[in-house]
Design a protein around this motif. Structure first.
Motif, short mmCIF file in Angstrom:
data_model
loop_
_atom_site.label_atom_id
_atom_site.label_comp_id
_atom_site.label_asym_id
_atom_site.label_seq_id
_atom_site.Cartn_x
_atom_site.Cartn_y
_atom_site.Cartn_z
N ALA A 137 0.72 -1.25 -0.08
CA ALA A 137 0.13 -0.16 -0.09
C ALA A 137 0.85 1.38 0.06
O ALA A 137 0.48 2.08 -0.74
N GLY A 138 2.08 1.17 0.73
CA GLY A 138 2.93 2.36 0.92
C GLY A 138 3.52 2.49 -0.55
O GLY A 138 3.63 3.60 -1.08
N VAL A 139 3.89 1.49 -1.10
CA VAL A 139 4.58 1.58 -2.53
C VAL A 139 3.55 2.10 -3.32
O VAL A 139 3.82 2.83 -4.14
N GLY A 140 2.23 1.97 -3.37
CA GLY A 140 1.13 2.27 -4.28
C GLY A 140 1.20 3.63 -4.25
O GLY A 140 0.87 4.44 -4.94
N GLN A 176 21.47 -12.64 -5.78
CA GLN A 176 20.84 -11.19 -6.23
C GLN A 176 19.35 -11.16 -6.13
O GLN A 176 18.78 -12.13 -6.39
N VAL A 177 19.05 -10.09 -5.41
CA VAL A 177 17.75 -9.75 -5.37
C VAL A 177 17.36 -9.17 -6.68
O VAL A 177 18.16 -8.88 -7.43
N ALA A 178 16.05 -9.43 -7.04
CA ALA A 178 15.55 -9.03 -8.22
C ALA A 178 15.25 -7.41 -8.38
O ALA A 178 15.28 -7.11 -9.52
N ARG A 179 15.20 -6.72 -7.29
CA ARG A 179 15.01 -5.30 -7.28
C ARG A 179 15.73 -4.68 -6.36
O ARG A 179 16.25 -5.15 -5.26
N ASN A 180 15.91 -3.31 -6.64
CA ASN A 180 16.81 -2.56 -5.66
C ASN A 180 15.78 -2.07 -4.79
O ASN A 180 14.81 -2.19 -4.69
N ASP A 181 16.48 -1.30 -3.72
CA ASP A 181 15.72 -0.93 -2.55
C ASP A 181 14.49 0.27 -2.92
O ASP A 181 13.33 -0.02 -2.38
N ASP A 182 14.72 0.85 -4.17
CA ASP A 182 13.45 1.78 -4.67
C ASP A 182 12.68 0.77 -5.37
O ASP A 182 11.79 1.58 -6.30
N LEU A 183 12.66 -0.29 -5.46
CA LEU A 183 11.89 -1.29 -6.58
C LEU A 183 12.05 -1.34 -7.83
O LEU A 183 11.23 -1.92 -8.82
#
Length: 325
Positions: A11-14, A253-260
């Motif tokens: 929800a926060g990302v949205g 490796q994660v698929a996304r950085n901290d900022d998505l």
């Protein structure tokens, strides 16, 4: 992380996504109304349907909106043009979209003008179709939130899981799952992990839609997922189909950085494409819409990134990749 926590983060990302410039960014579906045929009809990939639908709403010329993009799922048939016999079975997935495009070209029906594809050509010995890239995506895997399965798997482990030579991890019996056979995400994922023929333990049938977390409903489930789709669903730009599915990592490796945004060091990166007949590359409408960095698709980078994809810079709109007769 429990489901409630993950949903609060979503929800926060949205809210962030909306605040950054998506004033009411709806999840566009089939052209509305269904008789709004527009000038270029496209079908195919589930992964890219939402971003291409949004591009269809944004891209115009003197005749109005240009792109009519039909979703991978919905009614069993669609009517793509106002003239001719253009009521066709709805293509579900990249492979089905390319097949429909080929049928339109071979039969000279003109019912389909382009195909959405989240994979490149299977056959590069022919040059009938051109795969025009416009965005960057990645494919990772998901598990059920709270599962005892590791958060990170290696390519070797994923290969063994989908060949059914590795059947348990951390005391959990594995259930590898694949989406339906025409899925471009399925094809790309299997190629990335080096699997030609999935093992007999793999669950797959025509009802399993890619990028739908409802397929993941037990602790041992593993399922490939478009990272761009996961991000768009998490930010509520499109319908949230994740259910309790959470993204895993690959080879540390994660698929996304901290900022998505996409992690460009992730091992399973891919371009996504709009596929057009090579013979029509010089058609003014096709060229203006898809070809080159100055094309209307490439110029709408804010739409592309809103839907979770990365931009391609000078590679956007390239016409070098050909194949798939």
């Amino acid at each position: 992380m429990n489901v409630k926590t993950r949903l609060r983060i979503g929800a926060g990302v949205g809210a962030v996504a909306l605040g950054l410039g998506a004033l009411a960014a709806p999840a566009y579906a089939d052209p509305s109304s269904a008789t709004d045929y527009r000038q270029l009809a496209g079908v195919g990939s589930d992964t890219t349907q939402d971003v291409v639908n949004a591009l269809g709403d944004a891209i115009t010329n003197s005749s109005g909106k240009v792109i009519a993009s039909w979703n991978a799922t919905g009614s069993s048939t669609i009517t793509t043009k106002s003239t001719g016999s253009c009521t066709i079975t709805r293509p579900d997935g990249s492979g089905a979209g390319i097949t429909a495009l080929n049928a339109a070209v071979d039969g000279s029906t003109g019912c389909v003008d382009f195909a959405r594809s989240s994979r490149g050509p299977n056959n590069t010995t022919t040059t009938d179709l051109t795969f025009v890239p416009y965005a960057k995506d990645a494919v990772s895997w998901v598990k059920q939130d709270g599962s005892a399965l590791p958060d990170d798997l290696t390519t070797a482990q994923l290969k063994a899981i989908y060949e059914c030579t590795l059947t348990t991890l951390n005391g959990v019996t594995l259930t590898p799952i694949l989406p339906q056979s025409a899925s471009g995400t399925r094809a790309f994922f299997l190629s990335s992990i080096g699997v030609t023929t999935p093992g007999s333990c793999v669950t797959s049938n025509s009802t399993i839609q890619e990028n739908d977390g409802s397929a993941v409903d037990s602790a041992g489930d593993i399922f490939p997922y478009s990272v761009a789709q996961y991000t768009a669903q998490e930010s509520f730009v499109v319908d949230d189909r994740r259910g309790s599915a959470v993204l895993g990592s690959v080879n540390g490796q994660v698929a996304r950085n901290d900022d998505l945004t996409l992690n460009l060091s992730f091992p399973y990166l891919r371009n996504v494409y709009n596929v057009v007949p090579t013979a029509k590359l010089s058609d003014p409408l096709i060229a203006d819409t898809f070809v080159g960095t100055g094309s209307k698709v490439c110029a709408n980078s804010s739409v592309i990134t809103l839907y979770g994809f990365g931009t391609l810079g000078s590679d956007c709109g390239s016409t070098t990749l050909k194949g798939e007769s």
